[in-house]
Design a protein around this motif. Structure first.
Motif, PDB file in Angstrom:
ATOM      1  N   ILE A  58       0.853  -1.184   0.000  1.00  0.00           N
ATOM      2  CA  ILE A  58       0.000   0.000   0.000  1.00  0.00           C
ATOM      3  C   ILE A  58       0.888   1.233   0.000  1.00  0.00           C
ATOM      4  O   ILE A  58       1.796   1.354   0.829  1.00  0.00           O
ATOM      5  CB  ILE A  58      -0.925   0.049   1.234  1.00  0.00           C
ATOM      6  N   LEU A  59       0.589   2.148  -0.911  1.00  0.00           N
ATOM      7  CA  LEU A  59       1.250   3.442  -0.946  1.00  0.00           C
ATOM      8  C   LEU A  59       0.203   4.509  -0.661  1.00  0.00           C
ATOM      9  O   LEU A  59      -0.829   4.568  -1.336  1.00  0.00           O
ATOM     10  CB  LEU A  59       1.882   3.696  -2.317  1.00  0.00           C
ATOM     11  N   ASP A  60       0.447   5.303   0.369  1.00  0.00           N
ATOM     12  CA  ASP A  60      -0.416   6.431   0.687  1.00  0.00           C
ATOM     13  C   ASP A  60       0.025   7.582  -0.211  1.00  0.00           C
ATOM     14  O   ASP A  60       1.010   8.264   0.074  1.00  0.00           O
ATOM     15  CB  ASP A  60      -0.287   6.785   2.164  1.00  0.00           C
ATOM     16  N   THR A  61      -0.689   7.776  -1.309  1.00  0.00           N
ATOM     17  CA  THR A  61      -0.269   8.787  -2.279  1.00  0.00           C
ATOM     18  C   THR A  61      -0.528  10.213  -1.792  1.00  0.00           C
ATOM     19  O   THR A  61       0.002  11.157  -2.372  1.00  0.00           O
ATOM     20  CB  THR A  61      -0.946   8.564  -3.649  1.00  0.00           C
ATOM     21  N   SER A  62      -1.298  10.377  -0.729  1.00  0.00           N
ATOM     22  CA  SER A  62      -1.527  11.722  -0.192  1.00  0.00           C
ATOM     23  C   SER A  62      -0.288  12.264   0.507  1.00  0.00           C
ATOM     24  O   SER A  62      -0.131  13.474   0.634  1.00  0.00           O
ATOM     25  CB  SER A  62      -2.731  11.746   0.750  1.00  0.00           C
TER      26      SER A  62
END
Length: 111
Positions: free
Chosen positions: A11-15
Motif C-alpha cells: 500500500i502506498l499512501d499517495t496523499s
C-alpha cells in the motif's frame, strides 16, 4: 513440479507519498464465482507498506479477495475498508498494489 499460485500486495499512501504501515489485510479464497469465501490468511503491512508473509493459495482457487482495513490508518477517510476481488490462474504470481488517499483508491496488477 507445478509452481504454486501466490499473491503479494503493498500500500502506498499517495496523499503523503509514503508506504502505509500497519494496515491489516485479510486474504480470502474461493473455488468458483458465487461460492462462499474462505479466509486463508491475515497480515499487516510493514514499514515499507508490504505484506511479506502471505502463503501460497490452495489448489483449486479461482478467485481471491484482499480486504484492507484502511479505517484505522486513515480514520476520517471516505473508505473505511477496501475490498479487491480478482481472478487467478494456477501457477501464476499476482502482485496487487493499493494506491490510497483519504477520498479514493486505485489498484492494479503489478509485477
Amino acid at each position: 513440479m507445478a509452481t504454486a499460485t501466490s499473491v503479494s500486495t503493498h500500500i502506498l499512501d499517495t496523499s503523503v507519498g509514503r508506504p502505509a504501515a500497519g494496515v491489516d489485510v485479510e486474504l480470502s479464497v474461493r473455488a468458483a464465482s458465487g461460492t462462499d469465501w474462505t479466509p486463508h490468511a491475515t497480515s499487516a503491512t510493514d514499514a515499507d507498506g508490504r505484506c511479506r508473509d502471505l502463503p501460497a493459495l490452495p489448489e483449486g482457487t479461482t478467485e481471491v479477495r484482499l480486504r484492507f482495513a484502511t479505517g484505522p490508518y486513515l480514520p476520517h477517510a471516505f473508505f473505511p475498508e477496501v475490498a479487491v476481488v480478482f481472478a487467478v490462474e494456477p501457477g501464476e504470481h499476482y502482485h496487487v498494489p493499493l494506491l490510497l488517499t483519504p477520498f479514493g483508491y486505485s489498484v492494479y496488477r503489478g509485477s
